[in-house]
Design an enzyme around this catalytic site. Structure first.
Site: not given
Ligand code: B12
Ligand code: SF4
Ligand code: SF4
Length: 332
Positions: A160, A286
């Site tokens: 994280d 979902c």
């Molecule tokens: C900041 C953060 C948050 C923020 C911002 C969320 C967000 N979506 O970015 C807040 C506080 C809102 C949050 C909420 C939650 N979080 Co959070 N969060 C993080 C954290 C610390 C960083 C995420 C990040 O970098 N965000 C910035 C965005 C731009 O990055 P990203 O979503 O990771 O996107 C990358 C990929 O998606 C990729 N990408 C983009 N487009 C595409 C398209 C394709 C096809 C592919 C393959 C990739 C790709 O590009 C991005 C950059 O590389 C991570 C841990 C970590 N270090 O990664 C946990 C993490 C993502 N969180 C987690 C969880 C559990 C949650 C919540 C479910 C908690 C809750 N129930 O309240 C919610 C879910 C919200 C949601 N729908 O995403 C888990 C997710 C586990 C999983 N199975 O996915 C993580 C991984 C923590 C962990 N170690 O388990 N979170």
């Molecule tokens: S669009 Fe994809 S991530 Fe969203 S509810 Fe449907 S199956 Fe789940």
């Protein structure tokens, strides 16, 4: 989807140790730069990271995992289902004081409204334990096993908090696919699991075989992502409009507002989202998470909470004042 990537070979005893430690999902990929860094930058520039200063301050470090471990060559990505954390809590921390506040909702009630004097808590927090503490400990144990096989390497376990895109590398390692709700989803575990990683300076050999079950092939990832395109239930279920075609806007996200946001006290988020901590709406609806496990309720009548009660729990991050302000909002 990221460009083509190659799975690396992990010796079976390490896989077995990972499973025993609560990580049924384990894959390994070569350490390389982030392909989605420009998207992340655009997300930051649009202000969608809200006030999460750590994301801005360490942004550049996310370009390459070498910032987290100099000389890194391979990355092991791991997934621990929330249910595993609950088992550990049950076994080792059954008497933790926070657990008195948590009530498991009867599965048959399945209501979208919590009973009086209670509020929902997101599933990631349902054990009452801070997952960082437990996962770090399990990672250390796995690193020890890894060292027995590869004594000359250096490794670092992260969960994280490091400047590293856990979801991007988890997709590369075949742990699941990225849903439209931005969660990493696996057909067996849905999205209800944590991610963690072990970065190592060891060069693991490229695997000639297709990724073994439960890892997904690239074709499977593409197929599951295609199914997302005709679904979109997560987008409809989001109570605040945080989730849209263009991704997630943390400024509106109930998870951000209940956990991270420090401008509490006013009505920072709609009462119509009855969560005290976190939010699961984009996961609860979902199809990959069906049936959704019984939800966890927090007893609001049991306040006041103290920092001591909250220490080493997911409730420590918002802290007692924020929780109490939110509880009052929900009881109005
Ligand atoms: C900041 C953060 C948050 C923020 C911002 C969320 C967000 N979506 O970015 C807040 C506080 C809102 C949050 C909420 C939650 N979080 Co959070 N969060 C993080 C954290 C610390 C960083 C995420 C990040 O970098 N965000 C910035 C965005 C731009 O990055 P990203 O979503 O990771 O996107 C990358 C990929 O998606 C990729 N990408 C983009 N487009 C595409 C398209 C394709 C096809 C592919 C393959 C990739 C790709 O590009 C991005 C950059 O590389 C991570 C841990 C970590 N270090 O990664 C946990 C993490 C993502 N969180 C987690 C969880 C559990 C949650 C919540 C479910 C908690 C809750 N129930 O309240 C919610 C879910 C919200 C949601 N729908 O995403 C888990 C997710 C586990 C999983 N199975 O996915 C993580 C991984 C923590 C962990 N170690 O388990 N979170
Ligand atoms: S669009 Fe994809 S991530 Fe969203 S509810 Fe449907 S199956 Fe789940
Ligand atoms: S966690 Fe809740 S508010 Fe945030 S995107 Fe998902 S459904 Fe919307």
């Amino acid at each position: 989807m990221p460009a083509e990537f190659q799975q690396l070979t992990i010796p079976e005893p390490i896989r077995e140790a990972a499973r025993t430690l609560g990580f049924p999902l384990l894959g390994a990929v070569e350490a390389c730069g982030s392909e989605f860094f420009p998207e992340f930058q655009a997300w930051l520039e649009a202000g969608k990271c809200a006030e999460m200063a750590y994301l801005r301050e360490h942004a550049d470090a996310r370009r390459h995992p070498g910032s987290v471990l100099p000389g890194v060559r391979s990355i092991l990505m791991l997934g621990m289902p929330f249910a595993e954390l609950e088992k550990i809590a049950e076994r080792e921390h059954a008497d933790h004081p926070i657990r008195k506040f948590l009530v498991r909702q009867a599965p048959e009630s399945g209501s979208s409204e919590p009973p009086e004097n209670t509020a929902f808590v997101a599933q990631y927090a349902s054990s009452g334990l801070d997952y960082h503490d437990i996962i770090r400990r399990q990672l250390k144990a796995l690193q020890k096993t890894f060292r027995e096989f590869f004594p000359n390497q250096t490794s670092r376990g992260i969960v994280d908090t490091a400047p590293f895109f856990e979801r991007e590398f988890a997709v590369r390692a075949g742990l699941g696919f990225l849903g439209r709700n931005r969660m990493l989803i696996h057909p067996e575990f849905g999205s209800l699991f944590f991610l963690a990683a072990i970065l190592t300076t060891e060069v693991l050999p490229v695997s000639a075989e297709r990724p073994s079950v439960p890892l997904l092939t690239r074709e499977e990832q593409l197929e599951f992502r295609r199914r997302c395109e005709s679904c979109g239930q997560c987008l409809c279920a989001c109570p605040t409009g945080a989730l849209s075609e263009s991704g997630l806007d943390a400024r509106l996200c109930a998870s951000y507002l209940t956990i991270e946001d420090r401008s509490f006290g006013g009505s920072s988020m709609p009462v119509s989202s009855p969560y005290l901590l976190g939010c699961d709406e984009c996961q609860r609806h979902c199809p990959w998470n069906q049936p959704f496990p019984p939800r966890t309720l927090f007893r609001l009548d049991a306040f006041p909470l103290t920092s001591d009660t909250l220490r080493r729990t997911p409730f420590f991050r918002p802290g007692p004042e924020k929780l109490e302000a939110r509880a009052q909002e929900l009881q109005k």
